[in-house]
Every structure is written in structure tokens, then in C-alpha cells.
Design a protein around this motif. Sequence first.
Motif, PDB file in Angstrom:
ATOM      1  N   ASP A   1       0.869  -1.169   0.000  1.00 53.32           N
ATOM      2  CA  ASP A   1       0.000   0.000   0.000  1.00 53.32           C
ATOM      3  C   ASP A   1       0.908   1.221   0.000  1.00 53.32           C
ATOM      4  O   ASP A   1       1.829   1.309   0.814  1.00 53.32           O
ATOM      5  CB  ASP A   1      -0.905   0.015   1.240  1.00 53.32           C
TER       6      ASP A   1
ATOM      7  N   ARG B   1      -0.986  -6.932  -5.009  1.00 50.75           N
ATOM      8  CA  ARG B   1      -2.222  -7.513  -5.545  1.00 50.75           C
ATOM      9  C   ARG B   1      -2.396  -7.021  -6.970  1.00 50.75           C
ATOM     10  O   ARG B   1      -2.235  -5.837  -7.265  1.00 50.75           O
ATOM     11  CB  ARG B   1      -3.402  -7.103  -4.676  1.00 50.75           C
TER      12      ARG B   1
ATOM     13  N   ASP C   1      -4.731  -4.154  -7.555  1.00 51.82           N
ATOM     14  CA  ASP C   1      -4.198  -2.862  -7.102  1.00 51.82           C
ATOM     15  C   ASP C   1      -3.188  -2.315  -8.100  1.00 51.82           C
ATOM     16  O   ASP C   1      -3.135  -1.099  -8.338  1.00 51.82           O
ATOM     17  CB  ASP C   1      -3.551  -3.027  -5.723  1.00 51.82           C
TER      18      ASP C   1
ATOM     19  N   LYS D   1      -5.113  -0.809 -10.939  1.00 46.89           N
ATOM     20  CA  LYS D   1      -5.764   0.437 -10.526  1.00 46.89           C
ATOM     21  C   LYS D   1      -4.760   1.583 -10.419  1.00 46.89           C
ATOM     22  O   LYS D   1      -5.018   2.698 -10.880  1.00 46.89           O
ATOM     23  CB  LYS D   1      -6.472   0.226  -9.187  1.00 46.89           C
ATOM     24  N   MET D   2      -3.589   1.315  -9.799  1.00 45.64           N
ATOM     25  CA  MET D   2      -2.580   2.362  -9.646  1.00 45.64           C
ATOM     26  C   MET D   2      -1.945   2.749 -10.984  1.00 45.64           C
ATOM     27  O   MET D   2      -1.325   3.805 -11.087  1.00 45.64           O
ATOM     28  CB  MET D   2      -1.509   1.906  -8.653  1.00 45.64           C
TER      29      MET D   2
END
Length: 403
Positions: free
Chosen positions: A216, A227, A230, A233-234
Amino acid sequence: MKNQITNALSDFFFEYETPRQVLVRNRRVGVVCRLIQLGVLAYIIGWVFIYEKGYQSTDTAVSSVFSKIKGVGYTNVNGTERVWDVADYVFPSQGDSSFVIMTNYIITEGQKMGKCAELPGKHNCSSDADCEGGSFKRTGHGEMTGVCVKANKTCEVVAWCPVEDDHNIPDPPLLVSAEDFTLFIKNSVTFPLFGVTRSNLVEGIDAAYISKCLYDPEEAPLCPIFRLGDIVKMSGFNFETIAKMGGAIGIVVDWTCNLDLDLKHCKPKYNFHGLYGNPSETDKVRASVGYNFRYAKHYLEDKIAKRTLFKVFGIRIDIIVQSLARKFDIIPTLTAIGSGVGIFGVATVVCDLVLLYLLPKREFYKNMKFKYTDTHEQVRSTRLMPDMFCNISVNTGWEQRAV
């Protein structure tokens, strides 16, 4: 001759020459000079030393990357259940810095070498004359036999039959569960110039921490487990969109280290970049969308060679290591100082131009700054003129006295 040589050597070794300076009292020129010097000083301190770290030498790293994917996927296509593990959906399987995770696919099962009709739209025909035997078409699946299959109105080809039909791409993606797959990145770097070796498993990243952490950017910026959802998305992508057609994502491991500080402060930073895919949902108008490739699993059935063909749509991950280490070095420090001192001469050049060519009293300043010398002929003429005047005066006086 000997005395001349001795005097010349003596003058060379025991005399010092210094340039002549003229102190000019002029407010405008003085302000211009100080402003230029202040700007040069700000450039040297602010840009050269603080921003560009001109007092340090630099080195880039020799890097090695190891990756590992974990996760299990499940599909049910036309009543056929299938479980996909790492050996099925990761290409290549050896954990390289560049790999593909399958998110969607088209299967053509039971293919064998033979003769069959092409797909509609590939080799359309109305008679055998339209099918040139022995020729190939770039978008076709095999060699044309010269026969037109009337039922399909396409040319017959020698190929793996039945030929693949990839017009209908599964939507939603078959392996949408790949969103929960995890990626483990192990990276080590070495800066040869400074003899420093670091790993992204830095202080505090042990087996117990790795077993429960998930990356994170705020809560766990050093966790090496990511993940897949993730990551997408990033990178600015929508997972279902990129999973359907495929795409590419770059993960940059950034090692920017100041080795003048304690070594524990040399830590990696992870950045994510969408390389190609569907970041803005505008790829429908493009000529080539997504990322895909084909591979086949060959087998024997009743002594007949057959294969199962997969057209794989997936997310290509490229792990890129970016590195730059800095450390204090006296040589670049002296070089930066020397170049800065040289730049100070700009103020003198600018002020001289103002004095000699722009100000109303420029002729006066020229006379104060430059000392002119006479040429050899001028000096000789100057020496002869007094003698001539003297002789004339004497002769005139003599003649007067004679009279």
C-alpha cells in the motif's frame, strides 16, 4: 649575450605580473554588477550544489529481479469446469522480470493436420478459380488447395483443422478472478563504484512480515507483495477492460540513494505506469487493441498428432529497475567551485560593455581603462623633431647675429 639571457631568466622567475584594475564609481553599473554576481551565486549554491548535488559523484546499479505469482483461478465454460494455477496462466514460468498473466482466452480443441474450409471473411470464393492452389494469405490459416467449398463459400486450406474462430472474445473475461492474484518481487542492486549492495527486502522486511503484508503506498510502501487488481488500478486502468483484451503495465523500482547518509535510508520506491491497454476507454477506435498471443498443447490420440490451441489475452508486466546513487567526492566539488568562479567573470564582461559602449561618458572610461602606446615610427619621429627645431633656432640665431 650571457647577461641578457641571465636577465631574462631572472625576470621570468622573480617577477610577478598583475592586471591593472580601475575602480569606477557609478551607481547603475555597480548595481548591475552586484545583481549579476548575486544571480551567479544563487545558481551555484541553489542549482549546482543543492539541486544537482554537484559535490557528489554518481553511479548506476547492476540489478537482478526475481518474480513469483500466486493465486488460483476457476472457470466454467459450457459446463466444463477448469482450475487454473500458476503453471497454467503465467508465461514464461521461470519468474523473469517480464511476464504475462492470462486473464482471458479462446480455446480450439482437438485440432489435427488436414484439409478444411477457411473461416468466412478469410478466403471468400464463388468458384475454384478464386482459390489459387499452393498460395498463402497473410491472415489465413494455411495453404490453399485450389478448391472452393461451396457450403461455406470459402477456400479449402491445408491447416490445423478445425481452424480457430477468434471473432467472439469472452466478455466478461473468463479469468476475472486474476484480480486477486499476488505478485512477489525480489530485487537486489549493486553500485560498483561505491561497493554497496542493497535488496528490496530492507531492514524490518522479514519472513513474518512478508507472510501478512500487502503493498500500500501509504500504509506499507516497502512490502514486496502486490495484488494484481491494485497494480492495475494504480496504473490508471480498469481491470475488467484490460483483462478482456489484454495490455501492458510497467512497475518501476526506483533506487535513488544518497550514500552520504546512513545506508538504511537507501530504500526502493515503487511506481506503476500503464504502457498500453485501455486506460481511457478509447481503445475501441484503435487499429490494434490489447495484448494477446497463441500457444498450443500437443498430444497423441489413437496415434494421431493433435493439439489444443489457446489464444491468450493477458496483462504483461515489465519490472524496470531505475537507480542512481550519490556520494561526496572532492574532485566534482572542486570542479563545481572552479566553474562557478569562472562564471563570476560574466559580471565583469557585462559591466565593461555598459561602461564602454552605453554610458554617456564612455570615452572617458575608455581612456581610464586602456593605456595606448605609440608605434615604432611614431616614437622615432618624436625623437627627431626636437633636434630639427633646435637646429633651425640655432641657424636662425646665427644668421641674425651674422647680419
